[in-house]
Write an enzyme that holds these catalytic residues in place. Structure first.
Site, PDB file in Angstrom:
ATOM      1  N   ARG A 183     -11.193  -1.941   6.047  1.00  0.00           N
ATOM      2  CA  ARG A 183     -10.918  -3.343   5.726  1.00  0.00           C
ATOM      3  C   ARG A 183     -11.861  -4.304   6.434  1.00  0.00           C
ATOM      4  O   ARG A 183     -12.283  -5.304   5.855  1.00  0.00           O
ATOM      5  CB  ARG A 183      -9.466  -3.675   6.081  1.00  0.00           C
TER       6      ARG A 183
ATOM      7  N   HIS B  52      -7.656  -8.907   5.688  1.00  0.00           N
ATOM      8  CA  HIS B  52      -7.626  -8.013   4.525  1.00  0.00           C
ATOM      9  C   HIS B  52      -8.639  -8.533   3.510  1.00  0.00           C
ATOM     10  O   HIS B  52      -8.662  -9.728   3.208  1.00  0.00           O
ATOM     11  CB  HIS B  52      -6.233  -7.986   3.906  1.00  0.00           C
TER      12      HIS B  52
ATOM     13  N   GLY C 201       0.798  -1.218   0.000  1.00  0.00           N
ATOM     14  CA  GLY C 201       0.000   0.000   0.000  1.00  0.00           C
ATOM     15  C   GLY C 201       0.828   1.263   0.000  1.00  0.00           C
ATOM     16  O   GLY C 201       1.171   1.805  -1.049  1.00  0.00           O
TER      17      GLY C 201
ATOM     18  N   ARG D  18     -12.266   1.688  15.611  1.00  0.00           N
ATOM     19  CA  ARG D  18     -13.460   1.621  16.466  1.00  0.00           C
ATOM     20  C   ARG D  18     -13.225   2.276  17.819  1.00  0.00           C
ATOM     21  O   ARG D  18     -13.785   1.872  18.837  1.00  0.00           O
ATOM     22  CB  ARG D  18     -13.940   0.176  16.638  1.00  0.00           C
TER      23      ARG D  18
ATOM     24  N   ARG E  52      -8.039  -0.491  -5.382  1.00  0.00           N
ATOM     25  CA  ARG E  52      -9.375   0.104  -5.283  1.00  0.00           C
ATOM     26  C   ARG E  52      -9.287   1.618  -5.206  1.00  0.00           C
ATOM     27  O   ARG E  52     -10.103   2.331  -5.790  1.00  0.00           O
ATOM     28  CB  ARG E  52     -10.104  -0.460  -4.059  1.00  0.00           C
TER      29      ARG E  52
END
Length: 598
Positions: free
Chosen positions: A431, A394, A198, A229, A410
């Site tokens: 993800r 992933h 990435g 989160r 993407r």
């Protein structure tokens, strides 16, 4: 004669030949089939001295032996063979030790097949004796004997693990003035970082400024916290955001190119920095760090697994480590500071089954070295763990493979569809949500679909094509027929309409840089797989490892995937490299300062 004969041998090694004849007189020479090992073959020419120095002692890194290989045959670049479909000498692993694959006195190992399945390659001398792996177990008796015998050498700082975090820690500690030894259990450096595809998330960089991208430290922190989160240690996230731009500057100063910018899932703007030209970020950064460490004479020792952190009896501070070397055996090395940079446990099936049993049958994109060694070492001496049971799947690992299809595919413009050819989620979501969405589809896998525009922008995608992972067609209708995605033409038509207007009416994707209009068209099957272990050793903001009472273990530091707290319950793409660079540097500097002030 020596140089010409050996070069001919390596041509045989490269193309899988079984023998050769000397050009000058056509007399038959010993064929590869007549020798049980590579060492025996060379010995018949000039004895052991052709490979070993006069002492016949082999260091754990096998440095002299590899120097001899290169002196006669050249390095990996010299041995590249364009006639081979898959050339092992020009892989993304770089110019690694020859002995990573070619073994002198035992069965060779085609290292690429730890991730791939190149079944048609026959390694020369494959009938050599098969030996037990030197590191197959942890011998507690041998470890204790090494401790009882006392240290065989001393240094200021020991770094365990030569991935991005370990290299950054080692170079930083060295520049701070400390004497450093970097131990790596594998036959070459890189770790999981070598496989990173990435980029590096950073805010406030010249690269962002040049493209006119508005970003802020607050946004970086908010995105990372939301992605995790809100279970991240916000103080650690704040540090990663604040020091991310300096991390990019640091890498560039070492010779890296980080000029390309992409947007990864969960980020509100383009902040994922990567090499221009579409090269994979991991190999590029590791090769840069390898070169920097070599130029600064950092003492890197391969084939050296640290198996015990030794503490002083009086204050439980670090006394050193026991290292198990491939050739040197078990020895204690004294040090005032130790940095754990061993990575996660994504390739340790037992640990996955224990901590995250629902993932126990999943494939993994991790390097085979990601076996949780650092977690084991830290737990043995009473270190605290945090978020240890959180493992990231992933969403886009090549189905039935271990090859990661980068999230930036993407980000650059691919769409994700189910086996009927229908989009089912915003491709730029996090993800965890993307993985969950794929597993809810009827076949539990998906397709990424794109056209030649993306191929031209993303060099790594050409690698997927080279590996035979892509389906290809001249029209969307043909691609739909090849893949069985009956609804794909309607889906692509709708997406192109959304892209033209800048508004994704189906899933609210707010960045659609490419349409799907330029043939050929491509599709690759993807499914979720284990990618990152978010939890691990608990650390302070100074990268100190904490004990069960949340106090620092004096002299012990950690950085990278071996730690927990930075990513919470889900890591955003691009934050792993940021983690390894930012906290690797901090751990190295702090470890050095601690050692030098003792």
């Amino acid at each position: 004669m020596k140089r010409r004969l050996v070069i001919l041998i390596f041509v045989a090694l490269s193309i899988g030949s079984c023998g050769y004849h000397e050009d000058s007189d056509k007399q038959a020479q010993p064929s590869i089939e007549d020798n049980k090992s590579l060492g025996a073959f060379h010995t018949e020419m000039e004895g052991c001295a052709i490979c070993h120095d006069e002492t016949a002692e082999v260091t754990d890194s096998e440095t002299y032996e590899n120097t001899q290989c290169i002196e006669c045959h050249g390095d990996s670049a010299d041995l590249g063979n364009p006639e081979l479909e898959y050339d092992p000498h020009t892989s993304h692993l770089g110019n690694i030790n020859c002995t990573s694959c070619h073994k002198g006195h035992e069965t060779p190992q085609f290292y690429c097949n730890n991730c791939h399945s190149f079944e048609h390659y026959n390694m020369p001398f494959a009938d050599a004796v098969k030996k037990e792996p030197w590191d197959k177990d942890w011998n507690q008796n041998a470890i204790q004997k090494a401790i009882d015998a006392g240290p065989v050498e001393e240094t200021d700082v020991i770094v365990v693990g030569a991935g991005s975090a370990g290299f950054n820690a080692s170079i930083s500690a060295h520049r701070t003035g400390a004497e450093v030894i970097l131990f790596e259990k594998a036959p070459f450096s890189g770790g999981n970082s070598m496989l990173a595809a990435g980029g590096f998330n950073a805010v406030g960089t010249p690269q962002q400024k040049k493209k006119g991208i508005e970003d802020s430290i607050e946004w970086f922190v908010e995105d990372a916290m939301k992605g995790g989160r809100y279970q991240n240690d916000e103080a650690l996230v704040q540090i990663m955001a604040e020091e991310s731009a300096d991390g990019i500057k640091w890498l560039v100063s070492l010779g890296a190119n980080m000029d390309d910018l992409k947007r990864s899932g969960g980020a509100r703007v383009e902040r994922t920095h990567r090499p221009s030209g579409g090269a994979s970020v991991g190999p590029h950064i590791i090769m840069t760090l390898r070169a920097a460490a070599k130029s600064e004479n950092v003492d890197l020792r391969l084939n050296s697994r640290v198996e015990k952190i030794v503490l002083k009896e009086e204050d439980k501070s670090v006394a050193g480590v026991v290292v198990h070397g491939k050739h040197s055996g078990y020895n204690m090395v004294a040090a005032d500071s130790v940095v754990l940079a061993t990575g996660g446990y994504g390739m340790n099936k037992e640990m996955i089954a224990y901590y995250r049993p629902t993932f126990k049958d999943m494939t993994s994109s991790n390097n085979i070295t990601a076996t949780g060694d650092g977690i084991r070492l830290a737990k043995e001496i009473g270190a605290s763990m945090t978020d240890i049971d959180w493992v990231q799947a992933h969403p886009t690992i090549g189905k039935d493979s271990r090859i990661l299809i980068s999230e930036t595919v993407r980000g650059v413009g691919a769409i994700m569809v189910n086996t009927d050819g229908q989009r089912f989620i915003n491709e730029l979501t996090t993800r965890d949500r993307a993985s969950d969405a794929i597993l809810k589809q009827k076949d539990q896998y998906a397709w990424l679909v794109f056209d030649t525009q993306l191929i031209e922008k993303k060099k790594m995608v050409r690698g997927y094509d080279h590996l035979g992972m892509l389906q290809k067609a001249n029209t969307i209708e043909q691609l739909a027929e090849i893949t069985g995605m009956s609804s794909l033409p309607e889906t692509v038509e709708a997406y192109n309409r959304f892209q033209a207007t800048g508004k994704d009416e189906a899933f609210g994707r707010d960045q659609m840089p490419l349409n799907l209009t330029q043939p050929p068209f491509y599709a690759v099957r993807v499914a979720p797989g284990i990618h990152h272990t978010m939890g691990g050793v608990a650390i302070s903001v100074e990268s100190e490892v904490l004990n069960l009472q949340s106090y620092p273990i004096l002299g012990l530091y950690a950085a990278g995937e071996v730690t927990g707290g930075v990513h919470g319950y889900n890591r955003l793409g691009g934050n792993a490299i940021a983690d390894t660079v930012v906290f690797g540097r901090r751990a190295g500097v702090n470890a050095a300062q601690f050692a030098l002030t003792k």
